[in-house]
Enzyme design. Structure first.
Site, PDB file in Angstrom:
ATOM      1  N   GLU A  89      27.507  40.204  44.416  1.00  0.00           N
ATOM      2  CA  GLU A  89      28.075  38.975  44.976  1.00  0.00           C
ATOM      3  C   GLU A  89      28.076  39.021  46.495  1.00  0.00           C
ATOM      4  O   GLU A  89      28.310  40.072  47.096  1.00  0.00           O
ATOM      5  CB  GLU A  89      29.521  38.813  44.500  1.00  0.00           C
ATOM      6  CG  GLU A  89      29.611  38.518  43.028  1.00  0.00           C
ATOM      7  CD  GLU A  89      31.044  38.329  42.548  1.00  0.00           C
ATOM      8  OE1 GLU A  89      31.954  38.120  43.385  1.00  0.00           O
ATOM      9  OE2 GLU A  89      31.242  38.402  41.329  1.00  0.00           O
ATOM     10  N   CYS A 323      36.392  39.337  44.112  1.00  0.00           N
ATOM     11  CA  CYS A 323      35.185  40.154  44.115  1.00  0.00           C
ATOM     12  C   CYS A 323      34.840  40.707  42.728  1.00  0.00           C
ATOM     13  O   CYS A 323      35.654  41.329  42.070  1.00  0.00           O
ATOM     14  CB  CYS A 323      35.435  41.302  45.086  1.00  0.00           C
ATOM     15  SG  CYS A 323      34.339  42.660  44.868  1.00  0.00           S
TER      16      CYS A 323
END
Ligand SMILES: C[S@@+](CC[C@H](N)C(=O)[O-])C[C@H]1O[C@@H](n2cnc3c(N)ncnc32)[C@H](O)[C@@H]1O
Ligand code: SF4
Length: 349
Positions: A89, A323
């Site tokens: 990510e 996250c």
């Protein structure tokens, strides 16, 4: 792919360092192909041209956007696919920042972090780190790069330092605008001061109690929080920029008066800033974040007692959580490889 490999391959074909730098500048800044005036000396020798073309094609395929989720706060969470099909990510942050990943997964296993649940799957190469910045720059301006995505940069130090050196030179990012975020590791304090580009440092502290830290961050190096702060202070004084401490605020775990006294004891008078980040819910976890009012009161209380403290929302909370969660949701059960058994973390007495 490593950046040093690019230098080696082109150098072996007779390209000069200035030719390689030109390529790396254009790539890392996502500049259009015909950008800038081309002087005769900028043209690589015939012997290197095919290799230049091959490397440019490889760089273009290093990272692609598999999914993009815009957030209400101006951020956007990108799921980035790497050439071998692995995904990481990146987050486009409000105010020209990007948060990049340094590893696929992470070995530290922090009990509140989605990325920690998968263990370490692989390192992200230095060119793959820069490719995340180039992808972001193809979408919007980037003046700040924070290493706060998936992974522990201290566990991939060669690649992270190589990416930092490129970004802080031909990449055109100010050194202070490169933020190395870590749970703290002796190697970081040895290595960062030696580099030609010295990034700012963020230390993920989370508690002032060594025994609780060992429970929350089970595989982080066992450095006493007081010693960590001393190491951080030395780096802050050497670089001239303050240390940012990170504190994921979890209700009943690290938001009590004992911890606030501990923070004041460790940080009052230090060249430091405390970022309080309310815990971002991770699927299936029992932890809770304190109310925003309680978190704001904690920040004000620290301020009154001489600690510069800021209450932060982690960017893009509304876009598939924090996250590692976007990746996990997009890949379903594939992404989470046998999560380690959860240890019980009891609230501080
Ligand atoms: C994902 S880590 C990556 C950098 C490095 N491994 C570290 O821990 O500093 C960046 C920050 O995200 C925070 N974080 C992880 N999971 C979180 C959650 N569920 N809620 C809020 N912050 C979280 C960590 O505490 C850490 O300060
Ligand atoms: S918070 Fe950082 S160190 Fe901890 S598991 Fe997540 S990525 Fe790794």
């Amino acid at each position: 792919m490593q950046i040093r490999e690019i230098h080696e391959r082109l150098g072996a074909r007779g390209a000069l360092p200035c030719h390689v730098r030109r390529l790396l500048r254009r790539w890392s800044q996502a500049l259009p192909p015909g950008h800038g005036r081309l002087r005769p000396e900028d043209v690589p020798p015939q012997s290197a041209r095919a290799e230049f073309a091959a490397i440019e094609a490889e760089l273009a395929g290093l990272a692609t956007v598999a999914a993009e989720h815009p957030g209400e706060d101006g951020s956007a969470r990108l799921l980035v696919r790497l050439a071998d099909g692995q995904t990481v990510e990146s987050v486009l942050l409000p105010r020209d920042g990007v948060c990049v990943s340094s590893q696929v997964g992470c070995a530290v296993g922090c009990v509140f972090c989605m990325t920690g649940k998968s263990g370490l799957l692989r390192q992200v190469g230095s060119a793959e780190i820069v490719a995340q910045v180039a992808l972001a720059r193809a979408r919007r301006p980037v003046r700040k790069v924070v290493f706060m995505g998936m992974g522990e940069p201290a566990h991939n130090l060669d690649n992270v330092m190589e990416a930092i050196e490129l970004l802080g030179t031909v990449g055109g990012i100010g050194h202070k605008q490169l933020v190395f975020s870590t749970v703290g590791d002796e190697r970081v304090f040895e290595r960062l001061p030696q580099g030609p580009v010295k990034p700012a440092l963020a230390l993920s502290l989370h508690t002032t109690r060594p025994e609780l830290r060992a429970q929350l961050l089970p595989r982080a190096p066992r450095i006493d929080p007081a010693d960590l702060v001393e190491l951080g202070e030395r780096y802050a004084r050497a670089t001239g920029y303050p240390i940012q401490y990170q504190w994921t605020l979890i209700e009943g775990i690290n938001d009590g008066p004992d911890e606030l006294d501990g923070i004041v004891r460790l940080l009052a008078g230090k060249y430091a800033l405390m970022n309080l980040i309310p815990y971002n819910t991770v699927d299936g976890d029992a932890f809770r974040r304190p109310s925003w009012e309680r978190a704001a009161e904690i920040a004000r209380g620290l301020h009154r007692r001489g600690v510069l403290a800021k209450l932060r929302r982690s960017a893009g909370q509304d876009v598939e959580g924090g996250c590692g969660q976007l990746r996990a949701r997009m890949l379903g059960s594939e992404a989470t490889v046998a999560p380690p058994a959860r240890r019980r973390v009891s609230p501080p007495a």
